[in-house]
Write a protein that holds these residues in place. Structure first.
Motif, PDB file in Angstrom:
ATOM      1  N   HIS A 196       2.755   2.830   3.140  1.00 45.53           N
ATOM      2  CA  HIS A 196       2.878   1.847   4.219  1.00 45.53           C
ATOM      3  C   HIS A 196       4.243   1.173   4.104  1.00 45.53           C
ATOM      4  O   HIS A 196       4.650   0.767   3.007  1.00 45.53           O
ATOM      5  CB  HIS A 196       1.782   0.784   4.120  1.00 45.53           C
ATOM      6  N   ARG A 215       0.837  -1.193   0.000  1.00 44.07           N
ATOM      7  CA  ARG A 215       0.000   0.000   0.000  1.00 44.07           C
ATOM      8  C   ARG A 215       0.871   1.242   0.000  1.00 44.07           C
ATOM      9  O   ARG A 215       1.909   1.295   0.685  1.00 44.07           O
ATOM     10  CB  ARG A 215      -0.942  -0.002   1.212  1.00 44.07           C
ATOM     11  N   ALA A 241       1.135   4.581   9.452  1.00 38.01           N
ATOM     12  CA  ALA A 241       0.044   3.964   8.702  1.00 38.01           C
ATOM     13  C   ALA A 241       0.175   2.446   8.713  1.00 38.01           C
ATOM     14  O   ALA A 241       1.260   1.901   8.492  1.00 38.01           O
ATOM     15  CB  ALA A 241       0.052   4.485   7.263  1.00 38.01           C
ATOM     16  N   PHE A 242      -0.944   1.761   9.003  1.00 44.81           N
ATOM     17  CA  PHE A 242      -0.945   0.303   9.062  1.00 44.81           C
ATOM     18  C   PHE A 242      -2.357  -0.195   8.811  1.00 44.81           C
ATOM     19  O   PHE A 242      -3.326   0.350   9.346  1.00 44.81           O
ATOM     20  CB  PHE A 242      -0.464  -0.172  10.433  1.00 44.81           C
ATOM     21  N   ASN A 243      -2.482  -1.233   7.994  1.00 41.41           N
ATOM     22  CA  ASN A 243      -3.788  -1.850   7.730  1.00 41.41           C
ATOM     23  C   ASN A 243      -4.170  -2.717   8.928  1.00 41.41           C
ATOM     24  O   ASN A 243      -3.872  -3.905   8.974  1.00 41.41           O
ATOM     25  CB  ASN A 243      -3.736  -2.682   6.452  1.00 41.41           C
TER      26      ASN A 243
END
Length: 374
Positions: free
Chosen positions: A126, A123, A360-362
């Protein structure tokens, strides 16, 4: 070598299609390029110069790969760590997404009758690789593990999500002093990761990777019940970065550490495989047959295989990432975090000095709280 590379903003990952290994990973952040994954020094050497009986997975040893089964393939004939780590994969699909890139690879062989797919997702912005493996069909059961490897020029410090215990197997990897050496006691176990029994009768801190200890060691960490993601964080001293490996403990309940620092004297290792750490999250015992039968982990209530069935599929997910650490002089330099939490599209890292960093992290990817298939 047949290498395929996928990219998103600030990150790239390469796959060696001959064996399905992640041959390289690069993260660009804060004006730096981080290279968290290890590649064995003999990978670029001519094949005829290496021992002829080496499994292809060892010939190409790099980055991360899927083990299915982990260790000995003694139920269905295959090399060490199974065909997933030793035979070709094909690109099924690869292309841009709305916010990055996704590629799907399929193993040419089947494992216990099951088709195996590898889905890699990057992503934009990321600093993580999001991986998923899917087994479709088949019969019986399969043990699995990821096998990410990193390397350090001058050692590092480790931290972990809460673990119930750490244990070594009955025998060391290199019991013959003419071929190699080890530092941990075998068999041994401890609930205190800072005081694990050593071969010399003392104790060793599992969080301290020292370059002056030549050794080939292996042990298993069992995840405690804590409700969050399982994680391992390695602060590499010379590289001044933080390597992060995350999992869903319901899917992959153990983390195995392979410490390879000049502890093997025979080819192709020849004392030159130094500063390497394998952070191997899995659902497995040592060997396929052992994983399916009675073993010490099952007696601890820990699952060691996934069930396969025609008309059904199973999947498990895994994350590898890297972040730059503060430059020399910061109180956090060379120190891993105290804690890691994920949620609302962020990773929150509590640093050694008590400060907090968000990136940022899913946070939906690992599906914490979801039960793994039996």
């Amino acid at each position: 070598m047949d290498i395929v590379t996928i990219e998103a903003k600030g990150i790239s990952v390469s796959v060696d299609l001959a064996v399905g290994h992640l041959s390289d990973m690069a993260v660009d952040m804060d004006g730096r390029r981080l290279k968290p994954l290890h590649r064995a020094p003999w990978v670029e050497e001519a094949r005829e110069t290496l021992p002829q009986d080496l499994p292809e997975g060892t010939v190409h040893l790099s980055g991360d790969f899927l083990c299915a089964p982990f260790s000995r393939s003694d139920v269905e004939a295959a090399p060490l760590h199974g065909w997933t780590a030793n035979s070709p994969w094909d690109v099924v699909a690869s292309g841009a997404t709305a916010d990055g890139w996704q590629a799907t690879f399929r193993l040419r062989r089947k494992v216990m009758g099951a088709a195996v797919d590898k889905i890699l997702t990057l992503r934009d912005g990321h600093t993580f690789l999001y991986q998923e493996h899917i087994f479709s069909g088949g019969s019986g059961a399969i043990s699995v593990a990821h096998h990410p490897m990193t390397a350090m020029k001058n050692g590092g410090r480790l931290a972990f999500s809460p673990k119930r215990l750490a244990a070594t197997p009955d025998d060391p990897l290199e019991p013959d002093p003419a071929r190699g050496r080890f530092r941990l006691a075998y068999p041994a176990r401890s609930a205190d990761l800072t005081r694990f029994p050593a071969a010399d009768g003392g104790t060793l801190d599992l969080g301290d990777y020292r370059m002056d200890f030549e050794r080939e060691d292996f042990l298993t960490l069992v995840e405690a019940d804590h409700g969050g993601p399982g994680w391992t964080a390695l602060a590499r001293h010379a590289e001044q970065d933080l390597v992060l490996v995350l999992k869903n403990p319901a899917e992959l309940p153990v983390t195995m550490l392979w410490i390879s620092n000049g502890g093997r004297d025979y080819a192709p290792w020849s004392g030159r495989h130094r500063g390497v750490l394998g952070i191997e999250d899995g659902r497995t015992a040592l060997g396929h047959a052992a994983s399916l039968g009675d073993n010490w982990l099952k007696r601890e209530g820990v699952a060691t295989a996934f069930a396969l069935a025609e008309g059904r599929s199973l999947s498990f997910r895994h994350v590898i990432g890297a972040l730059p650490q503060s430059r020399e002089g910061s109180r956090n330099t060379g120190q891993p975090p105290r804690d890691i939490a994920t949620g609302q599209g962020k990773m929150r890292i509590l640093a050694a000095d008590g400060t907090t960093r968000e990136i940022a992290f899913n946070s939906d990817f690992l599906r914490i709280g979801r039960s793994a298939p039996a």
